[in-house]
Scaffold this active site. Structure first.
Site, PDB file in Angstrom:
ATOM      1  N   SER A 231      43.721  61.930  25.258  1.00  0.00           N
ATOM      2  CA  SER A 231      42.900  60.737  25.092  1.00  0.00           C
ATOM      3  C   SER A 231      43.789  59.501  25.173  1.00  0.00           C
ATOM      4  CB  SER A 231      42.127  60.810  23.770  1.00  0.00           C
ATOM      5  OG  SER A 231      41.117  59.826  23.722  1.00  0.00           O
ATOM      6  N   GLU A 363      33.576  66.481  26.824  1.00  0.00           N
ATOM      7  CA  GLU A 363      34.109  65.215  26.304  1.00  0.00           C
ATOM      8  C   GLU A 363      33.119  64.528  25.351  1.00  0.00           C
ATOM      9  OE1 GLU A 363      37.203  64.395  26.684  1.00  0.00           O
ATOM     10  OE2 GLU A 363      37.912  65.294  28.554  1.00  0.00           O
ATOM     11  N   HIS A 458      35.491  66.477  23.384  1.00  0.00           N
ATOM     12  CA  HIS A 458      36.748  65.725  23.408  1.00  0.00           C
ATOM     13  C   HIS A 458      37.649  66.227  22.272  1.00  0.00           C
ATOM     14  CE1 HIS A 458      38.996  62.181  24.704  1.00  0.00           C
ATOM     15  NE2 HIS A 458      39.118  61.765  23.463  1.00  0.00           N
TER      16      HIS A 458
END
Length: 546
Positions: A231, A363, A458
């Site tokens: 990320s 995600e 995610h």
């Protein structure tokens, strides 16, 4: 001429021996071994003492630099005696302190918020041996949270012990300045502040410089360093690949769900933000030095208001806004970051750095943002898609089915990520023009926890890369499938750190990525390599700026 040199060499080696006797963990009936003379290592700034856990030498909270507010990092102050380094150090203050959490998602993520202090330039180390001559690959982890939040201890998946044990690698994780502390561009207010827009990234360069100068004593090879992050951490990896001052400090790179590293702020924007911050604080340009003493909570509040104000201005001017809104992050300042990542000069900077890049299937999926979708019927999902895609809805559904033919749940039609996946492909396309190899992956494994509603969300792949399934049972379920896949994923990360090639016997052949072949390793219960499998899906979904 030879005898004086030989004598000096002998004196040097003898002195080294006095403080750095090679150590391997002695057999112990207890998981932890600690004590005054256990796990002591000499650094350039003084001795540090860690502990041994399950056979892994562990050090936490070691200072790698120091810095005044908005100033570039400098070397840490030296110390006398032995510095105890057994617990995580301070983390950068958050713009929004955590005072409440969502019970269900917190069950999955299990955050450790730590304690805050602006003096947060600390790193942690895990290694199988210290003070020896073995040159282990070094893997430096850059945490997520965008450029505004997070820390090296925030998630249990970040713990480096199991990865170090499995691959005989030295794992390092880093805290650094974030948000307004790391990325407020005050360069318009005097030479003193010329670097302020990127001091948060300069901290990471300082950490890599510390690694280069000290990691050999912790059993690592300073000439074989891999930076990896997820990320925001993936974005930081991308940013370092574009920073001339980081050249030579790392040799391989892994970007996990980090598509946000493809655009730096222009100075015209970062300058407007800083002007708005000063306006919120009631400071004139002649009073700029006063900003160094503004209490952090007041500074953070001014920063939030300034970002909102400038974002609204940009919208009114018809300017494009990033997908998650205008936030803190690196600026193309002409010195630390001289080029945008898409510029040929930037690509050339890291042309010799092997890259592994990828994302997760789901995600920030729609049903995560709107949990009511979890119980929606297939017809209700299609009706929602109709509002978004109109006459292209059938083409969208066909593309989803072609990309993921085994999907069965109604939400599977709407929960596939296109933003991070698109960013990963763009990064791979850009990087593949260089001489170093690029390897692409997509993590599609579906977590069974909470009735399977969190899918490949995610952050899901981090526990697998670190081989930390047992530490992250709430997110992964901790079952045999997760354990088996983690063996495959973590070995790929280890092999890549060792050689620049992630292939191993537990996976099918993983080809180098090119824009022509689209080769992507799909990480799931059955790992397979696919080629442009989701091309039609990505062509029909809207391109969104990260």
């Amino acid at each position: 001429m030879k005898r004086p040199f030989t004598l000096l060499l002998c004196i040097f080696l003898q002195s080294m021996y006095m403080y750095s006797v090679a150590q391997k963990p002695a057999p112990s009936p207890d998981p932890i071994t600690s004590g005054a003379k256990i796990a002591v290592v000499q650094t350039e700034y003084g001795k540090v003492r860690g502990y041994i856990h399950n056979g892994i030498f562990t050090y936490k909270g070691i200072p790698y630099a120091q810095a005044a507010r908005f100033m570039p990092p400098v070397k840490p102050a030296s110390w006398e005696g032995v510095r105890s380094s057994m617990t995580y150090g301070p983390v950068c203050p958050l713009i929004d302190p955590t005072t409440a959490v969502n019970d269900e998602s917190e069950f999955l993520f299990h955050h450790d918020w730590g304690y805050t202090n602006e003096d947060c330039l600390r790193l942690n180390i895990w290694s199988q041996g210290i003070n020896d001559t073995k040159k282990r690959p070094v893997m430096v982890w850059l945490h997520g949270g965008g450029y505004s939040a997070g820390s090296s201890q925030e998630l249990p998946s970040y713990d480096g012990e199991n990865l170090s044990k499995k691959g005989d690698v030295v794992v390092v994780s880093v805290n650094h300045r974030l948000n307004i502390l790391g990325f407020l561009d005050l360069s318009a207010y005097g030479e003193k502040y010329k670097s302020s827009a990127n001091v948060g990234m300069m901290d990471l360069v300082a950490a890599l410089q510390w690694v280069k100068g000290n990691i050999a004593r912790f059993g690592g090879d300073p000439d074989n360093v891999t930076i990896f992050g997820q990320s925001g951490g993936g974005g930081k990896v991308s940013t370092l690949m574009n920073a001339p001052s980081a050249k030579g400090l790392f040799h391989k790179a892994i970007i996990q769900s980090g598509g946000g590293g493809l655009n730096f702020k222009e100075k015209s924007i970062s300058g407007r933000i800083s002007a708005a911050v000063l306006e919120e604080l009631g400071l004139k340009s002649t009073q700029i030095d006063s900003i160094q003493k503004v209490p952090y909570d007041k500074l953070a509040a001014a920063g939030k208001k300034a970002l909102r104000k400038v974002q609204e201005q940009l919208k009114a001017e018809g300017k494009e806004i990033p997908g998650f809104g205008l936030g803190w992050g690196p600026t193309q300042d002409g010195t630390f970051l001289p080029y945008q990542p898409t510029a040929p000069e930037a690509i050339a900077l890291s042309s010799d750095i092997p890259l592994m890049v990828g994302s997760t299937k789901n995600e920030f999926m729609a049903s995560l943002r709107d949990p009511s979708l979890r119980t929606a019927s297939q017809d209700e999902i299609k009706a929602r898609l109709q509002k978004q895609y109109g006459e292209k809805t059938d083409a969208y559904l066909s593309a989803v089915k072609k990309a993921y033919p085994a999907d069965t749940r109604p939400t599977d039609l709407i929960d596939i990520d296109d933003m991070f996946r698109r960013g990963a492909i763009k990064q791979a396309d850009l990087k593949s023009t260089g001489k170093a190899p690029v390897y692409m992956y997509l993590f599609t494994w579906q977590s069974p926890v909470q009735d399977g509603e969190y899918k490949a969300v995610h952050c899901m792949e981090i526990a697998f890369a670190f081989n930390n399934i047992s530490r992250c049972e709430e997110m992964t379920g901790g079952g045999k499938e997760a354990i088996t896949l983690a063996q495959k994923v973590s070995q790929a990360w280890i092999n890549f750190a060792k050689t620049g090639n992630p292939n191993h016997k537990g996976l099918p052949v993983w080809q180098k990525y090119t824009p022509a072949n689209g080769a992507t390793m799909i990480f799931d219960n059955q790992c397979v390599e696919k080629y442009h499998h989701d091309k039609e899906f990505l062509e029909i979904t809207p391109s969104r700026m990260l």
